[in-house]
Scaffold this motif. Sequence first.
Motif, mmCIF file in Angstrom:
data_model
loop_
_atom_site.group_PDB
_atom_site.id
_atom_site.type_symbol
_atom_site.label_atom_id
_atom_site.label_comp_id
_atom_site.label_asym_id
_atom_site.label_seq_id
_atom_site.Cartn_x
_atom_site.Cartn_y
_atom_site.Cartn_z
ATOM 1 N N SER A 4 0.842 -1.207 0.000
ATOM 2 C CA SER A 4 0.000 0.000 0.000
ATOM 3 C C SER A 4 0.874 1.253 0.000
ATOM 4 O O SER A 4 0.587 2.227 -0.708
ATOM 5 N N GLN B 215 -7.582 0.689 -0.381
ATOM 6 C CA GLN B 215 -7.774 -0.631 0.223
ATOM 7 C C GLN B 215 -8.966 -0.631 1.186
ATOM 8 O O GLN B 215 -9.704 -1.588 1.274
ATOM 9 N N ASP C 75 -5.768 -0.998 -4.829
ATOM 10 C CA ASP C 75 -5.256 -1.727 -3.670
ATOM 11 C C ASP C 75 -6.289 -2.782 -3.278
ATOM 12 O O ASP C 75 -7.313 -2.462 -2.684
#
Lengths: 235, 414
Positions: A59, A104, A181
């Motif tokens: 990330s 994410q 992500d």
Amino acid sequence: MTSSAPASAAGPAWALRCRGLHRHLGEGEGRVHVLKGVSFEAERGQVYAIVGPSGCGKSTLLYLLGLLDRPDEGEIEINGRRMSNHDDAARTAARGEHIGFVFQFHFLMLEFTALENVMMPMRKLGRLAPAAMRERAHALLDSVGLGAKTHRLGTQLSGGEQQRVAIARALANQPAILLADEPTGNLDVRNSNLVFDLLTRLAKDNGQAVVLVTHNPEIAQRCDVTRPMRDGLFV
Amino acid sequence: MTSPNLRIAYRFLTAKKRAMVMSLACTILGVGLFIVTQATTSGFERFFTKTILGINGAIRIEDKIQDTMRSMAAAGGGDSHFARRDGVKYIEGIEEPQALMAAVREFPNVRGVSAVVRGNVQLQSAFKLEDAQVFGIRLEDHVRVSDLAEQVTNGSLEDFRNSPTGALVGRVLADRLQLAVGDSLVISARGASRRVQVAAIYETGYREVDKTNVYLHQPEARSLLKRPSGATFLQISLHDPARAPQDAARLEQVLRHSVKPWQEREKTWLAVFRALRISTMITVSVFTLIASLAMFNTLAMIVLEKTKDIAILRSMGYERRDVTRIFLWQAGLVLAVGAVAGALLGAAVTWLVAQVPLPINGIFKTDRFIVTWDPAHYAGAVLTAVVMVMVASLIPARRAARLEPGDIVRGTAQ
Ligand SMILES: Nc1ncnc2c1ncn2[C@@H]1O[C@H](COP(=O)(O)OP(=O)(O)OP(=O)(O)O)[C@@H](O)[C@H]1O
Ligand SMILES: [Mg+2]
């Protein structure tokens, strides 16, 4: 912007390139050397998978590539332009025009409907007329299987649905580079195939570079290039 | 098409309804009460101004300026009185009122001018003796420089006009001497005395005037005061009384007499009214201050709650200044609604206050609250709110704009 012309015809083949990226996180005692000189290239029309154990820095790398964060050391080029030293305004403009980003966690602005979320980047860029924006947003939501839920608020969508809206939103301005992500992290097999097929089709048809982080070996295997990462470095 | 920033601002704001309502309520109160207090304080101020203009006119000319030794000698000494004020010498009174009045009438802003002979007298009724001041006037001239016509409460101005030995007596003085219209009384001055009749009783509401001033026809006053020529002062009314200081300065220059505008004559009371207006303005601004603090609080809360949304916006290409604007728009929305609702509240309460019975007598006479309707009060109220709320909103708005998207998504943004 991207066109369907072959990548080699105009400009560099690399949509995205970074070299020797270092990033430390935390302060004082807790300061961690997260990225230890990462180099990476993404070609137009190709789909890349970054894989690796949790906490290895995937990330962190993606935020740097998406110009959301600044490296301590190293260079990033977007469409052949060096961005790492640019000021905030230039980096922001590049984000809006060339980069689509799927986070994410926390995908949507929850007070807005799915449609409004997808229209949000288009409104900022202001290239399309409002009616055309609306039409395009509908088409994008259709392509991620949410054509029937365009007017639902973010709060009224499931995690996986929110994730798919976020993917549609990342594609809104037809970015040259799509950074995602774990875009299929919350999705069932059918939807994760739907999303992955959409991303590959876009890469092939529009010459977009797609970089995704995934823990799913099946998905990783179907990408053009898989880059395993460990402890802040590609291996 | 509305700007995307405004849309986002609206959604952010309405997601925090309770906090927003608090800032909105304070803004409405701040704007509304500001308007009401300005309307009432300036209402009384204007009424006072109208009252004193109705009594003494806008400008008074008295006392000739003694500028050189030669002209002093030319004046002949004799019975002239000299006075020295502010380094300038004056000769008391006006020697040639007709010539001066003709010159005054040349000024375009002048509406009327009246020559007055004044003197201290004693009034003797069947009941009692009182000190007073006599004003010898030409009625046609004096009604043009005062509101005498409207001030008469008993009897009529016509009766006064038609009786050469008639007198206009103030309400308070009439009460003290127990005089009614038609009664006769004896006025004495400098050993001489004359009998006159009360032709009418007037009331200005200004107590000092109502208890001392007696108006007589000029010939009657002249023989009583042994003043066959000249005048004590000229009273002038203007089309635009606000310009009195400029006109007075010009008149003084041209006529070489002491010329006083009403603003200077009444500066004590005017200062009292101004102080009152400013102090109520400050008091009422507390509401606007609370509104700005509430807005600060609301926005600071929204910034904290929406950091992730800010990161999303920034990732999509929204600039720092877009983020600033999104938050300032929120303040702008509250201000827009607050200003309109506050102005309506202000107007409604002003109207209600104007219905409240409130007898006042002393420096003017009224039986209810006096208000003015002035767009400047509304503009002032809104401007105060805009400035205070916007200044308070800048801090959270800029804080939001400074947030780094990278820090937010990693969760290290505090
Ligand atoms: N604010 C911070 N201060 C110190 N260390 C941090 C901070 N944020 C993240 N880290 C560390 O940086 C490393 C990389 O984090 P990153 O989020 O990039 O991992 P990741 O590869 O995406 O993991 P995952 O697969 O679980 O998402 C982790 O070891 C994490 O503990
Ligand atoms: Mg991660």
